[in-house]
Design a protein around this motif. Structure first.
Motif, PDB file in Angstrom:
ATOM      1  N   TRP A  47       7.866 -33.513 -60.973  1.00  0.00           N
ATOM      2  CA  TRP A  47       9.213 -32.983 -61.179  1.00  0.00           C
ATOM      3  C   TRP A  47      10.278 -34.075 -61.213  1.00  0.00           C
ATOM      4  CZ3 TRP A  47       8.690 -28.391 -62.969  1.00  0.00           C
ATOM      5  CH2 TRP A  47       7.623 -27.587 -62.548  1.00  0.00           C
ATOM      6  N   ASN A  48       9.949 -35.261 -60.732  1.00  0.00           N
ATOM      7  CA  ASN A  48      10.933 -36.345 -60.698  1.00  0.00           C
ATOM      8  C   ASN A  48      10.682 -37.434 -61.724  1.00  0.00           C
ATOM      9  OD1 ASN A  48      12.911 -36.025 -58.272  1.00  0.00           O
ATOM     10  ND2 ASN A  48      10.914 -35.380 -57.480  1.00  0.00           N
ATOM     11  N   LYS A 108      12.236 -44.098 -56.349  1.00  0.00           N
ATOM     12  CA  LYS A 108      12.348 -42.648 -56.544  1.00  0.00           C
ATOM     13  C   LYS A 108      11.002 -41.961 -56.301  1.00  0.00           C
ATOM     14  CE  LYS A 108      15.985 -43.038 -60.097  1.00  0.00           C
ATOM     15  NZ  LYS A 108      16.333 -42.731 -61.511  1.00  0.00           N
ATOM     16  N   ASN A 123       9.479 -45.179 -61.533  1.00  0.00           N
ATOM     17  CA  ASN A 123      10.094 -44.539 -60.369  1.00  0.00           C
ATOM     18  C   ASN A 123       9.814 -45.322 -59.099  1.00  0.00           C
ATOM     19  OD1 ASN A 123      11.002 -42.510 -62.044  1.00  0.00           O
ATOM     20  ND2 ASN A 123      10.398 -40.853 -60.656  1.00  0.00           N
TER      21      ASN A 123
END
Length: 529
Positions: free
Chosen positions: A221-222, A216, A211
């Motif tokens: 949660w991601n 990101k 990420n």
């Protein structure tokens, strides 16, 4: 005898391996009983206890809520799906939370001492439904579902006598140690620590790096994580939300007394569990549920020599132990070794293992001498008394009726695997493992008996059984190697020296065998070699 009330500290790690290198610890699947309950079956009536007043001092749930530290205000579909499932199955939720009564006070107490979020005390609901005997597809065991390698890392030893991954105190301290290490690794982010407990720290670290490279967010949660892990953390949050406000979700929550359930008593040595239950004036089922690490009918001879008993029975139990004659702690058989005997055959006859006999009799190897005496441990009561021993739990599970299925028995032969056996009987590998208290990756032993619940017709079942039972005695041609002796070969193949002599006329008249000599053996595949 010393009495220690609900306190314990785990000694240092068993290895210098990095915590990031520890593999995933998959949670156990719900048991058959739990799923039947979730699908509408009645829950057995709980043991009646005096009502608990809803005050901070008397209800453990209130104390637990006061120590919450996670953000439970977060709402998303992943949490909602899990919470709705528990809300639709209130009997299941009631069952697992009531089951926690024996253990929860100790877990809360230990987490408080470490200043950890008390939602973590609910994690065994996710891991094992607070079933101390839970065993998952990933070879994880106990309320906190330690796999063998991670259990070894935290000093949770496994022997024929016990599996400390199921020990209430030791596994709790190990789990909290592990969670704290993971939280430190992720700068105090408890959601990432929880995800790592399930998926492994390396898996979460790689997801974070991916990420970061993509620009990101790197919060839980991601992250793109394994499917089980993406549901794992939401399950705990959903449970914590329901415990925080059970009325809002119409889920009954049985009050639990805010006081220690058990005390630890030093037994001073190995003791038969039936004898211990009698001295403590409790059922043997209660003793096993408080001491689920013990696999057999007795505590481990190697110690530590402790048993957990209900706190109100500890003092009387300690007194009774002090008055118990030493020769009544265990039942022992004395066996005089006969010519042709081997340690493996003697161990099978007495339902134990060569390792146990070597340890108790201080033998360096499997060599035994005719005329000498072996000391052999055995249960003081009938085997049906020890209802939660590993042997009894296996028998109960193997014989549990499965609607629309017929039970067959398969005796493991050389070269068998769970996958091959599952194909032979047209059943799933996971099903086959679950029927036999195994994980799909567990190894098989020659002679091991497996229960197979097949959907096939009687004719199909008979044919399959015939295939599995054929050639139960197999002829083996064995080439003698350097260092071999008749006793060593007999022990390896679980036959007697006299048998080898009777099958091989050239050996019968000679005292020694020579390297390269060919022997004919008739091996019973029901036996392990």
């Amino acid at each position: 005898m010393a009495i220690l009330v609900s306190l314990g500290v785990l000694s240092g790690c068993a290895t210098h391996r990095s915590v990031d290198e520890l593999p995933p610890m998959p949670a156990a699947e719900p048991s058959v009983d739990d799923m039947d309950l979730a699908n509408g079956m009645d829950e057995p009536a709980p043991v009646e206890t005096a009502p608990v007043a809803a005050t901070d001092n008397e209800d453990l749930w209130i104390r637990l809520r006061a120590g919450y530290g996670l953000d439970l205000s977060v709402e998303n579909d992943r949490i909602r799906v899990q919470r709705d499932w528990y809300a639709r199955h209130p009997k299941y939720f009631q069952r697992v939370t009531t089951r926690s009564e024996r253990y929860l006070h100790y877990i809360v107490e230990q987490a408080e001492q470490r200043d950890m979020p008390l939602e973590l005390a609910l994690l065994p609901i996710v891991e094992s439904a607070f079933d101390p005997f839970a065993y998952s597809h990933g070879r994880a065991a106990g309320p906190w579902q330690f796999i063998p390698s991670t259990g070894d890392y935290f000093g949770l030893h496994r022997t024929w006598w016990e599996d400390q991954r199921r020990d209430v105190m030791k596994s709790t301290n190990a789990a909290l140690d592990y969670l704290q290490k993971l939280a430190n690794r992720f700068d105090g982010d408890w959601l990432l620590a929880l995800a790592s407990y399930n998926a492994g720290g390396g898996t979460v670290s790689r997801a974070i790096r991916k990420n970061e490279e993509a620009g990101k967010p790197t919060d839980f949660w991601n992250l793109k994580l394994p499917r089980e892990t993406t549901a794992y953390v939401p399950k705990l949050i959903a449970i914590a939300q329901i415990v925080k406000d059970p009325e809002a979700y119409n889920v009954p929550l049985q009050p639990i007394r805010n006081e220690p359930y058990f005390a630890q008593v030093n037994t001073g040595g190995q003791i038969d569990l039936a004898q211990a239950a009698k001295l403590a004036d409790i059922s043997i089922e209660e003793l096993y549920l408080l001491n689920p690490s013990y696999n057999r009918w007795a505590t481990s001879p190697d110690g530590p020599h402790n048993l957990l008993v209900p706190v109100d029975r500890a003092e009387a139990f300690s007194t009774a132990l002090a008055e118990l004659p030493a020769d009544q702690r265990m039942q022992w058989a004395r066996y005089e070794i006969r010519p042709g005997d081997n340690l493996g055959a003697i161990a099978r006859r007495y339902r134990t293992t060569p390792e146990v006999l070597r340890s108790i009799n201080h033998l360096k190897n499997n060599t035994i001498i005719a005329g000498r005496t072996l000391l052999i441990p055995g249960p003081a009561a009938g085997k049906d008394t020890y209802t939660l021993s590993a042997e009894s739990r296996l028998a109960d599970n193997q014989n549990r009726q499965r609607d629309g299925r017929q039970k067959l028995s398969h005796t493991v032969r050389s070269g068998d695997t769970l996958w091959e056996i599952s194909r032979q009987y047209k059943v799933g590998v996971k099903e086959l493992a679950r029927w036999n208290n195994m994980a799909p990756g567990d190894s098989l032993k020659i002679g091991q008996t497996l229960a197979v619940w097949t959907k096939g017709s009687s004719a199909t079942a008979t044919a399959a059984t015939s295939r599995s039972d054929s050639n139960m005695v197999r002829q083996v041609r064995y080439s003698v190697r350097n260092g071999d002796s008749l006793y060593a070969i007999a022990d390896r193949f679980n036959v007697s020296v006299n048998d080898i002599r009777s099958w091989n006329s050239k050996v019968a008249s000679k005292r020694y065998i020579q390297p390269g000599q060919r022997l004919t053996l008739y091996v019973d595949i029901h036996q392990s070699y």
